[in-house]
Motif scaffolding. Structure first.
Motif, PDB file in Angstrom:
ATOM      1  N   ARG A  96     -10.261   5.593  -3.199  1.00 47.16           N
ATOM      2  CA  ARG A  96      -9.538   6.718  -3.809  1.00 47.16           C
ATOM      3  C   ARG A  96      -9.124   6.388  -5.239  1.00 47.16           C
ATOM      4  N   TRP A  97      -9.201   7.416  -6.101  1.00 44.71           N
ATOM      5  CA  TRP A  97      -8.739   7.332  -7.493  1.00 44.71           C
ATOM      6  C   TRP A  97      -9.628   6.455  -8.389  1.00 44.71           C
ATOM      7  N   GLN A 111       0.831  -1.208   0.000  1.00 47.68           N
ATOM      8  CA  GLN A 111       0.000   0.000   0.000  1.00 47.68           C
ATOM      9  C   GLN A 111       0.870   1.265   0.000  1.00 47.68           C
ATOM     10  N   ASP A 112       2.141   1.134   0.353  1.00 45.47           N
ATOM     11  CA  ASP A 112       3.015   2.312   0.411  1.00 45.47           C
ATOM     12  C   ASP A 112       3.050   3.077  -0.911  1.00 45.47           C
ATOM     13  N   GLY A 149      -6.115   9.379   4.499  1.00 40.98           N
ATOM     14  CA  GLY A 149      -4.920   8.581   4.786  1.00 40.98           C
ATOM     15  C   GLY A 149      -4.280   8.035   3.515  1.00 40.98           C
ATOM     16  N   TYR A 150      -3.105   7.413   3.673  1.00 34.33           N
ATOM     17  CA  TYR A 150      -2.355   6.989   2.477  1.00 34.33           C
ATOM     18  C   TYR A 150      -2.876   5.702   1.847  1.00 34.33           C
ATOM     19  N   LYS A 151      -3.583   4.903   2.619  1.00 38.81           N
ATOM     20  CA  LYS A 151      -4.039   3.617   2.074  1.00 38.81           C
ATOM     21  C   LYS A 151      -5.234   3.803   1.141  1.00 38.81           C
ATOM     22  N   ILE A 152      -5.360   2.876   0.213  1.00 38.38           N
ATOM     23  CA  ILE A 152      -6.596   2.780  -0.563  1.00 38.38           C
ATOM     24  C   ILE A 152      -7.459   1.722   0.101  1.00 38.38           C
ATOM     25  N   HIS A 180       0.820   3.983  -2.681  1.00 36.38           N
ATOM     26  CA  HIS A 180      -0.320   4.893  -2.839  1.00 36.38           C
ATOM     27  C   HIS A 180      -0.147   6.207  -2.073  1.00 36.38           C
ATOM     28  N   THR A 181       0.937   6.332  -1.346  1.00 35.09           N
ATOM     29  CA  THR A 181       1.165   7.545  -0.559  1.00 35.09           C
ATOM     30  C   THR A 181       1.304   8.770  -1.472  1.00 35.09           C
ATOM     31  N   TRP A 182       0.705   9.867  -1.038  1.00 34.88           N
ATOM     32  CA  TRP A 182       0.917  11.140  -1.736  1.00 34.88           C
ATOM     33  C   TRP A 182       2.054  11.884  -1.038  1.00 34.88           C
TER      34      TRP A 182
END
Lengths: 336, 336
Positions: B100-101, A324-325, B174-177, A327-329
């Motif tokens: 997301r996305w 999942q990393d 958060g960063y996860k999808i 996907h970080t913005w």
């Protein structure tokens, strides 16, 4: 002008050939190759299709995406796909390495025979480009023009920097998402010149000739008319994309401006000439120059030998999980 | 304070139950329901898991995403998942409708019994939100807080507009999808108030409590510190997202500013009270209020009846293709 030679099979045979086995066993291949007695010349405006063969396990180091021509013969996407899709209209073939909005840094492997697409590795890990807010992955279909080369021994007069030893890169801005390994006919509109870690790294901006906007876009200024903000986003994307990995911002020639279509065409022809030199030169090079279509090249091999190269790659396996990393913005592009 | 009652089964039974059949046949269900004699109360801080059951064919009008509780019983994500994940720390359960996305406008169906997630339909067609450059799909995990309701008969004093008859919406940053149907514990940071076609439409901005930034983010001003530009992008996203469909720009209360955490918590509690009114009221409503956990509600049904509702939905089928059109970028957000 070089002459490209290729084996051609009747469509009916090719249909059953592909529907029964995309990964052709050598025995099957030999049987078919007996049939392929009709030899034809490539035309520079022929529409060709290039089936891909995925090998290894997706999302791992052994994954490879090989190419065949429409006759089912293993080819190199670097050397055996003609640069020109339609020479008269300046349409070029683009090999899609990275579909829009994805992160895996996939590229034609210059060092392996037949130059399959594989994922780049940095510091022993599969490479994924970081998402720099507000962008998600690559913001275009990204790939390369076949039969081009940015010679690392050639200093580009306009930039004063040497080539990066890659085929020339393309950002395709049409609305479709093109899967990895697609060969798309594109119309170049402009070119940016990134100085990436000191090397000249051209980024051709082009559009799929079948896109509804393609007829309305004829030069670099049309991009801003139809896609306002995309050129600036493209420049910022390249400027900052390595910053989350601890690298400095990239620099540009021409202050980051995109040069016009005429300039772009001359850059493409220059890099095509550098490729011609590469494919015919007997000097040592880390580039794998094995090919099946450039008959005058010292590195031309038979279809059987090309098939053996493909078959020596890793067997197909299950896709690995991706963290999942990716996907970080990362908030590294200044917002105003 | 309402009391939530639920059937509980030993974990070993549930394990084989889920591994053998995610879509429980009624016969299996009846056999299991005999065992479920142990009745327990929900606690407001219990960590629950909510397996989903997908029915119908993905990317079609008959696709539905139903929910079970951790005991395998069919539930409504609107009414049967507790609002509070951890009441003491003001962590709330969020039901993820849209990862997301992605672009498909998936939402809890208020009008169908058990309120499965389905794709919204506009003018007879499955709805996909347009990509407004530079954004790709929804720029957060998007969903709703269960057991909340924006009553269309209730005028919000601060906005002067009536509710939009929806559970309150959440943008999780958060960063996860998070996949569709995930129930995530989130920490609210702020709230924007969209006036969407004349109705009050709160957008809670929250972060997954397990995100590495969650401990550093405690109020609305922390969003700009850690995610500079995200609040502005959020406002612009909501302002322009219907423009490619020919609708006007959306308006905002508070000039588009996000209100702080304390205000956000009071909005959530208000909408929770409006839901309590909805679920207990005997007045007619187009809302489907069927539930299995709110024992005092006139719409409470048995687990067997809930299972029958789930089973009456369309059988699972193959996913339909989605048009490449959804990938188009629309250039409607002013660039400067």
């Amino acid at each position: 002008m070089r002459r490209f030679v290729c084996y051609r099979l009747p469509r009916s045979i090719m249909h059953s050939f592909f529907s029964s086995c995309l990964q052709v066993g050598l025995r099957t291949f030999r049987r078919l190759s007996v049939i392929s007695s009709h030899v034809a010349h490539f035309s520079n405006s022929t529409k060709m299709s290039y089936p891909i063969v995925q090998r290894g396990s997706p999302n791992t180091e052994n994954f490879r995406c090989f190419f065949r021509n429409e006759n089912g013969l293993a080819i190199s996407p670097f050397h055996d796909i003609p640069l020109h899709a339609d020479k008269e209209n300046n349409h070029f073939n683009m090999v899609v390495e990275i579909p829009r909005w994805t992160n895996a840094k996939m590229e034609i492997c210059k060092e392996e025979k037949l130059n399959p697409i594989k994922q780049d590795i940095k510091k022993g890990k599969l490479r994924y480009v970081k998402n720099c807010f507000p962008h998600k992955g690559y913001i275009w279909n990204y790939g390369a023009l076949p039969q081009t080369y940015e010679d690392p021994n050639h200093v580009t007069p306009d930039t004063g920097a040497k080539g990066d030893a890659d085929p020339i890169d393309v950002c395709e801005i049409g609305y479709k998402i093109h899967p990895q390994g697609t060969v798309v006919a594109v119309k170049p509109l402009g070119v940016m010149c990134l100085i990436d870690e000191g090397e000249t790294d051209w980024k051709v901006i082009a559009i799929d000739v079948t896109d509804p906007l393609a007829d309305k876009m004829n030069d670099v200024e049309d991009i801003e008319v139809h896609c306002p903000g995309l050129l600036r986003a493209t420049m910022e994307w390249f400027k900052y994309y390595k910053v989350p990995d601890g690298k400095p911002e990239n620099q540009f020639a021409f202050d980051g401006a995109a040069k016009d279509r005429a300039y772009t065409l001359s850059v493409i022809e220059d890099t095509h000439e550098q490729w011609k030199q590469l494919i015919s030169s007997e000097e040592d090079s880390p580039m794998a120059r094995t090919n099946t279509c450039v008959k005058t090249s010292p590195y031309n091999v038979s279809p059987e030998d090309a098939e053996k190269i493909l078959e020596s790659s890793a067997e197909c396996g299950a896709a690995a999980d991706v963290s999942q990393d990716i996907h970080t913005w990362h908030y590294v592009i200044p917002q105003n």
